[in-house]
Design a protein around this motif. Structure first.
Motif, PDB file in Angstrom:
ATOM      1  N   ALA A 156       2.953   9.982   1.227  1.00 35.15           N
ATOM      2  CA  ALA A 156       4.365   9.608   1.333  1.00 35.15           C
ATOM      3  C   ALA A 156       5.054   9.496  -0.025  1.00 35.15           C
ATOM      4  N   PRO A 157       4.428   8.901  -1.054  1.00 36.00           N
ATOM      5  CA  PRO A 157       5.132   8.830  -2.347  1.00 36.00           C
ATOM      6  C   PRO A 157       5.480  10.203  -2.916  1.00 36.00           C
ATOM      7  N   LEU A 210       0.808  -1.226   0.000  1.00 33.99           N
ATOM      8  CA  LEU A 210       0.000   0.000   0.000  1.00 33.99           C
ATOM      9  C   LEU A 210       0.838   1.271   0.000  1.00 33.99           C
ATOM     10  N   MET A 211       2.155   1.139  -0.143  1.00 38.86           N
ATOM     11  CA  MET A 211       3.053   2.308  -0.135  1.00 38.86           C
ATOM     12  C   MET A 211       3.916   2.240  -1.391  1.00 38.86           C
ATOM     13  N   PRO A 212       3.409   2.672  -2.534  1.00 40.06           N
ATOM     14  CA  PRO A 212       4.151   2.542  -3.796  1.00 40.06           C
ATOM     15  C   PRO A 212       5.540   3.170  -3.722  1.00 40.06           C
ATOM     16  N   GLY A 213       6.537   2.398  -4.161  1.00 41.03           N
ATOM     17  CA  GLY A 213       7.912   2.870  -4.183  1.00 41.03           C
ATOM     18  C   GLY A 213       8.654   2.722  -2.875  1.00 41.03           C
ATOM     19  N   PHE A 214       7.983   2.303  -1.819  1.00 45.87           N
ATOM     20  CA  PHE A 214       8.615   2.153  -0.513  1.00 45.87           C
ATOM     21  C   PHE A 214       9.044   0.702  -0.291  1.00 45.87           C
ATOM     22  N   ARG A 215      10.088   0.559   0.488  1.00 48.02           N
ATOM     23  CA  ARG A 215      10.553  -0.769   0.901  1.00 48.02           C
ATOM     24  C   ARG A 215      10.493  -0.845   2.426  1.00 48.02           C
ATOM     25  N   LEU A 216      10.307  -2.047   2.925  1.00 50.40           N
ATOM     26  CA  LEU A 216      10.235  -2.262   4.362  1.00 50.40           C
ATOM     27  C   LEU A 216      11.591  -2.644   4.927  1.00 50.40           C
ATOM     28  N   LEU A 217      11.808  -2.307   6.185  1.00 51.73           N
ATOM     29  CA  LEU A 217      12.976  -2.745   6.909  1.00 51.73           C
ATOM     30  C   LEU A 217      12.609  -2.958   8.366  1.00 51.73           C
ATOM     31  N   ASP A 218      13.393  -3.772   9.033  1.00 55.27           N
ATOM     32  CA  ASP A 218      13.320  -3.943  10.482  1.00 55.27           C
ATOM     33  C   ASP A 218      14.622  -3.429  11.076  1.00 55.27           C
ATOM     34  N   ALA A 219      14.515  -2.615  12.116  1.00 52.25           N
ATOM     35  CA  ALA A 219      15.699  -2.054  12.763  1.00 52.25           C
ATOM     36  C   ALA A 219      15.699  -2.419  14.236  1.00 52.25           C
ATOM     37  N   GLY A 279      13.009   7.337  -1.218  1.00 51.27           N
ATOM     38  CA  GLY A 279      13.549   8.659  -1.515  1.00 51.27           C
ATOM     39  C   GLY A 279      15.029   8.757  -1.213  1.00 51.27           C
ATOM     40  N   ASP A 280      15.652   9.849  -1.688  1.00 53.33           N
ATOM     41  CA  ASP A 280      17.086  10.029  -1.452  1.00 53.33           C
ATOM     42  C   ASP A 280      17.436  11.485  -1.134  1.00 53.33           C
TER      43      ASP A 280
END
Length: 305
Positions: A58-59, A13-22, A36-37
């Motif tokens: 967010a996108p 549901l968040m186009p262009g986003f990737r998930l991470l666990d920290a 983004g950069d």
């Protein structure tokens, strides 16, 4: 960083986003979506949402910023530790510490933060505890926690009943919510939104997936129990301090907060540089009026207001 941050793949549901666990310390893992950069921008959701609440804006923000949208401790797919007898594990101090640690793991020492609802309360505490980290602070549809409790009356308690229901000793609210999770969640979302359809079925399904967890419901209650106890102690200790970062307060003109408080006045009691106003919606600005909310965020973060 690789030892503490794990890539997980695309963010639903968040186009262009990737998930991470920290791994942010004390055994807590924070799930986040990132894209983004450009310069960093931290987005903190409220209750009963997850990072998915930022899906509509967010996108677009990621075209200008490196956008980090985490699940708060206790919410979504982030860790849900035991609250402890004093609920300290869900103090806004602990939750803010998680997010500062996350940003540092990603290489960001100083950044603007936007917080809706509970996320705004975490961001407020972050600005007090970590002033060198918070460049700018935006809070959506809240007055300060201590102010809202101190000035609560029958009308407020009737409309924001969960502030007084969720803080009841465990397991009373947990068991009552878990008896019909979907009904409780739908009532909560639809009562607060004033623009029909703002939370689409796909987003609601994601919130419901996370809310069905007994650990998640307990964590939500602990968040509110902390707000009515240890958070008030922390606020009292900092009663004379003021947020130094510029602060933007936005609220829904059709919501309870805007009808109950002079929102800007409440924040001018807590911060040195306050501006903002109302949008023609209910509680969840980023879902109900995403274009207007996006415009306000960009103007504030880019220092046009």
């Amino acid at each position: 960083m690789q030892d503490h941050v794990r890539a997980l793949g695309p963010a639903p549901l968040m186009p262009g986003f990737r998930l991470l666990d920290a791994d942010v310390g004390d055994g807590v893992t924070i799930r986040a979506a990132i894209a983004g950069d450009g310069p960093p921008l931290l987005l903190l959701h409220g209750h009963p949402q997850t990072h998915v609440t930022w899906r509509k804006i967010a996108p677009a923000l990621a075209r200008r910023f490196t956008v980090i949208a985490p699940d708060l401790r206790g919410y979504g797919d982030s860790s849900k530790p035991a609250g402890g007898g004093d609920h300290a594990a869900y103090s806004k101090r602990a939750m803010a510490r998680d997010q500062v640690a996350l940003m540092r793991l990603l290489g960001h020492e100083r950044f603007p933060v936007v917080g809706h609802d509970r996320g705004g309360r975490v961001a407020h505490r972050m600005a007090l505890d970590h002033p060198s980290a918070v460049e700018r602070l935006a809070v959506f549809d809240i007055a300060p926690t201590a102010t809202m409790y101190a000035r609560a009356d029958r009308a407020f308690a009737t409309q924001y009943f969960w502030w007084f229901f969720l803080i009841q000793p465990a397991p009373l609210p947990e068991r009552m919510i878990l008896a019909d999770v979907e009904f409780f969640l739908r009532e909560h979302v639809e009562r607060q939104n004033k623009i029909a359809g703002a939370t689409e079925p796909e987003a609601f399904a994601e919130y419901l997936r996370c809310y069905r967890s007994p650990d998640g419901v307990h964590a939500v209650c602990e968040d509110y129990r902390a707000a009515a106890s240890i958070d008030l102690e922390h606020d009292a200790a900092d009663a004379v301090r003021r947020v130094e970062a510029p602060l933007l307060a936005l609220w829904g003109a059709r919501g309870v907060v805007g009808r109950t408080y002079d929102v800007l006045a409440t924040w001018r009691e807590k911060a040195l540089d306050v501006r903002g106003g109302a949008l023609d919606c209910g509680h969840t600005l980023q879902e109900e009026l995403p274009d207007e909310t996006l415009e306000q965020i960009e103007a504030f973060v880019l220092r046009k207001q």
